[in-house]
Structure formats: C-alpha cells, structure tokens
Scaffold this active site. Structure first.
Site, PDB file in Angstrom:
ATOM      1  CB  SER A 250      -0.901  -0.089   1.064  1.00 29.43           C
ATOM      2  OG  SER A 250      -1.933   0.815   0.943  1.00 29.43           O
ATOM      3  CG  ASP A 342      -6.156  -2.303  -4.203  1.00 31.08           C
ATOM      4  OD1 ASP A 342      -6.876  -1.673  -3.492  1.00 31.08           O
ATOM      5  OD2 ASP A 342      -5.112  -2.595  -4.085  1.00 31.08           O
ATOM      6  CG  HIS A 377      -5.529  -2.337  -0.555  1.00 30.62           C
ATOM      7  ND1 HIS A 377      -4.754  -2.020  -1.550  1.00 30.62           N
ATOM      8  CD2 HIS A 377      -5.184  -1.912   0.788  1.00 30.62           C
ATOM      9  CE1 HIS A 377      -3.725  -1.059  -0.834  1.00 30.62           C
ATOM     10  NE2 HIS A 377      -3.805  -0.915   0.324  1.00 30.62           N
TER      11      HIS A 377
END
Length: 445
Positions: A250, A342, A377
C-alpha cells in the site's frame, strides 16, 4: 430427542477422535485435520474458534459426512456448507469471521508475534451453524500457529532515531536482509517480518508514520529515514551487506519504489510492491506524498453503507513525469502484486503504466507482475482471513475489496511466489533450480 440421545450414547461409546497435524506450525504451513471413529455416514461439523488479543472472538465451521470407515479428512473431503464449501485444506483458517454480535469492521492481526495464534478445532454432532459456545464438542484440539520459528530473534531497534523491530533467523548467518514497510495504518506491524525471518531472511519492520521521533517532535520523517534503516541492515554483523531487498504494501510501496529508483545510498537486490502505486510527487517527502493524496481527497467515493473507496485519489494516472516514480530507471528486479478488485489503491492501472514505462525504457525484463482477479487490497500471508471492509485508524470504515475464496487463493499463491522471488535474487538461486524449502521448523519443538 430420544433418538438424538441414542446417537450421542453410541458416539460416546465409539469415541470420535480428532487430530490436527502438525498441531504446532508456522502461519503459512498447511495442516491435516482428521476425524476418525465416527459412524459411517455420520453428519458432523468441524469448527474453529480463535480468541483475539483485542478481546474479539472469531469462528469458522464446515459440514462433513463421515465415509464408510467413519473418517473425515478435511484435506480431501468436501465441505457441504458452513463458512466455506468444497475441498479446502485450510478453509477453517481463511474463512474465520467475527462471531455473531461482534462489532463491525474487525480485522484479525497478531500484535504479539512472540506468542502463537491459538486456534481450537472441535467436532460437533450434526450440521450446525450457530450456538457452538453452548454445546459440548465430541472432541477438541488446540492448534498453535506461529509467525516466529524456533530460534528466530526479535530485537527492538531505537538507534539512529529509528523505530523498528529486527527479526534475525535461527543460525549463524550472515543472512540476506529485507526492509519491510506497511501502509498508512500507522503503528509498527511485525508479523510479516517475523514470518520472513522464519524463512531465512533477516527482516526489519519499520515504523515510518508514527515513529518515536515523529511522536515527540510532531515532524514526519524525511526520505533519509529509509536510508538509515537500510544502512542499519547493511552494518549488522549477521546480515550480508550486498544482499538487501525492500518490500512495501500500500503506502509502503510508494516509498519502496521511490527509494529503489532515486536513493544514492540504497543498492537493493530486488523490490516487492503489494497493492501500491508509483504515482506521487517524485521529489516529495513522506509528508508531501500524504499531502498530495489529501489534496485529491474530494475524489473519495462512498458505498451506500458509507464505506470509503480511495482508489480514485491517484487517478487518472498522470502524464506529468514529476508525479510518478520513473521506474524506467530501476536497476533491480521488481515484483508487483496486483489485486484486480483493489478498492483502496489503483494498483491495476499503476502496474499497467509501470509496465509500459519499463518497456519504453528497455528494463521490462526486470518486471514480474502477479495479478489476481477478485482479490482485494490487503494481500497478507497465507490463511489470513479475508476482510472486505474494516475500520481504518479507528475513525473510518474502509472498503478493501475482494471475494473471500479468490482473495484467499491469491494470498497463498502470492506468498509462495514472493518467497521464490526473494530467494532467487537474494541467494542467486538459478531460475531452473528453484529449491522449494520445506518447513521443518516445528518438528522437534
């Protein structure tokens, strides 16, 4: 009721047995759950329960029918229903979910990696879906799942102004090293670094958003902070100074890419980015990168349940080169792990753009892209329960995306391939002799 009592009596006489092998293992190790001595054709529920460090309870369960020999083997037999169905050896872990009545937005994360995740596997009579806590199981086994293999050392690091934890594998070394960055959640997260050390890579989990220096001064760290962490690894007596990798998830992947391309200090062997993007002000500090996203916050979308979708903050992918890391200048192998559902970061669009940039620059031979349909994600180590939505920084509900089965498959596949990629590049293992190193850490424990 009389018939039911009779069945229980018969069962008590034939003593249903339950075994889980190994009952103590690493988090990414498979186990075999075996029920024996049931009556042929007997319907039963296998249940997993876990009481989290934060006080919340999680459970998973599956319905099975014993074969002619009175046996159920979870690795081979079909679950007819429950929190998962079909043949799923590890379904009782990856389909764990908060028990009914839990508060919304929970995410299962181990804080103390020096203790195991203790999961109770139990067998109940019949195909049940609720009320497990009020029943006596026919048999139960306590299973330990560890992030730290025996002999792995955990060392809190405060020198050079760093807030970090180093995990050093068992043995003498020197070991390859890795700098491990998580995302925008904040505090230090240790479990992935611990598990990587259990696989022979000395790993430094680095807190770069809420380190001690930021908490004391109110100032965010500069990019030299990452270089200090790299130098710390380089200078460590048990780490091979020329074999260091970086892994970011991330927001962590934004700084991983930036340092890999622009740092004069960091000479990385390879880089892994999970669910991230190269879009950012390229000469920006941590504060400026966050500011750039903040500036685009009007692009935040909300579901009808008020869950936040942030993926549009970095879209459309800019054409201005000062707003994306020039991956065409990358000199070491890069693995991108991309989840196609995501909802938090535009990882698929970013990966496509990075691939095109590297093709134009002539360094696309360094790029490996793993792309997973219907994954969300948060690609975590294998068998971590999928959370589609969870509380983020205790204030907002974030939508991460993904469907449970596909996401769980992605986590297992990606982890296996990340370990191979790291071994190939950190140990110079030739691609045609991929040595799959089997987990035997707990056999003698």
């Amino acid at each position: 009721t009389h018939k039911m009592g009779e069945t229980v009596d018969t069962l008590e006489r034939c003593c249903v047995s339950l075994s889980v092998n190994p009952s103590r293992g690493l988090m990414d190790e498979k186990f075999i759950i075996l029920v024996q001595k049931a009556l042929p054709g007997f319907q039963l529920t296998i249940h997993a329960s876990y009481h989290c460090e934060d006080g919340n309870s999680w459970e998973a369960f599956a319905h099975y029918t014993a074969d002619a020999g009175g046996t159920v083997n979870v690795s081979q037999d079909t679950s007819l229903g429950g929190t998962y169905s079909g043949v799923e050896a590890m379904g009782l872990l990856w389909s764990l979910r908060p028990v009914p009545g839990s508060k919304p937005g929970l995410r299962l994360r181990k804080k103390n990696v020096q203790t195991p995740m203790e999961v109770t596997i139990s067998v109940y009579q019949g195909h049940q879906t609720e009320g497990f806590v009020d029943q006596v199981p026919l048999a139960s086994v306590l299973v330990e799942r560890w992030y730290m293999a025996p002999g792995v050392c955990r060392i809190p690091i405060t020198e050079e102004g760093l807030t970090a934890t180093l995990f050093v594998p068992a043995g003498n070394g020197p070991f390859p090293g890795l700098l491990d960055l998580w995302g925008g959640g904040g505090p230090l997260v240790e479990y992935r670094a611990a598990l990587l050390a259990s696989h022979g890579i000395a790993s430094l989990a680095l807190n770069y958003l809420t380190p001690k220096t930021t908490m004391e001064t109110g100032k965010m760290v500069d990019n030299q902070y990452f270089e200090k962490a790299y130098k710390f690894l380089q200078q460590h007596p048990q780490i091979c100074d020329s074999r260091i990798a970086m892994l970011g998830l991330s927001l962590g992947s934004a700084f991983t890419l930036k340092m890999a391309v622009y740092s004069q200090v960091m000479k990385l062997r390879c880089v892994v980015c999970i669910g991230g993007s190269h879009v950012q002000p390229v000469d920006g500090s941590v504060e400026q990168v966050l500011g750039y996203m903040e500036k685009n916050s009007e692009k935040t979308r909300f579901t009808e349940n008020n869950e936040m979708i942030w993926r549009d903050l970095l879209l459309p992918i800019p054409t201005d080169p000062s707003f994306k890391v020039d991956v065409g200048r990358l000199k070491c192998p890069l693995m991108l792990v991309v989840s196609e559902d995501d909802q938090n970061w535009p990882a698929p669009e970013s990966a496509k753009d990075m691939k095109e940039m590297m093709e134009r620059a002539g360094n696309s031979h360094l790029l490996t892209v793993l792309s997973y349909p219907n994954a969300g994600h948060l690609i975590e180590p294998p068998y971590t329960p999928h959370v589609r939505i969870s509380m983020f920084r205790t204030v907002v509900m974030a939508l991460w995306g993904g469907q449970m089965v596909e996401h769980s498959r992605a986590q297992e596949d990606a982890w296996k391939k990340i370990l191979i990629f790291l071994r190939e590049n950190l140990y110079d293992i030739k691609r045609n002799v991929r040595a799959e190193i089997k987990n035997t850490y707990f056999s003698s424990r």
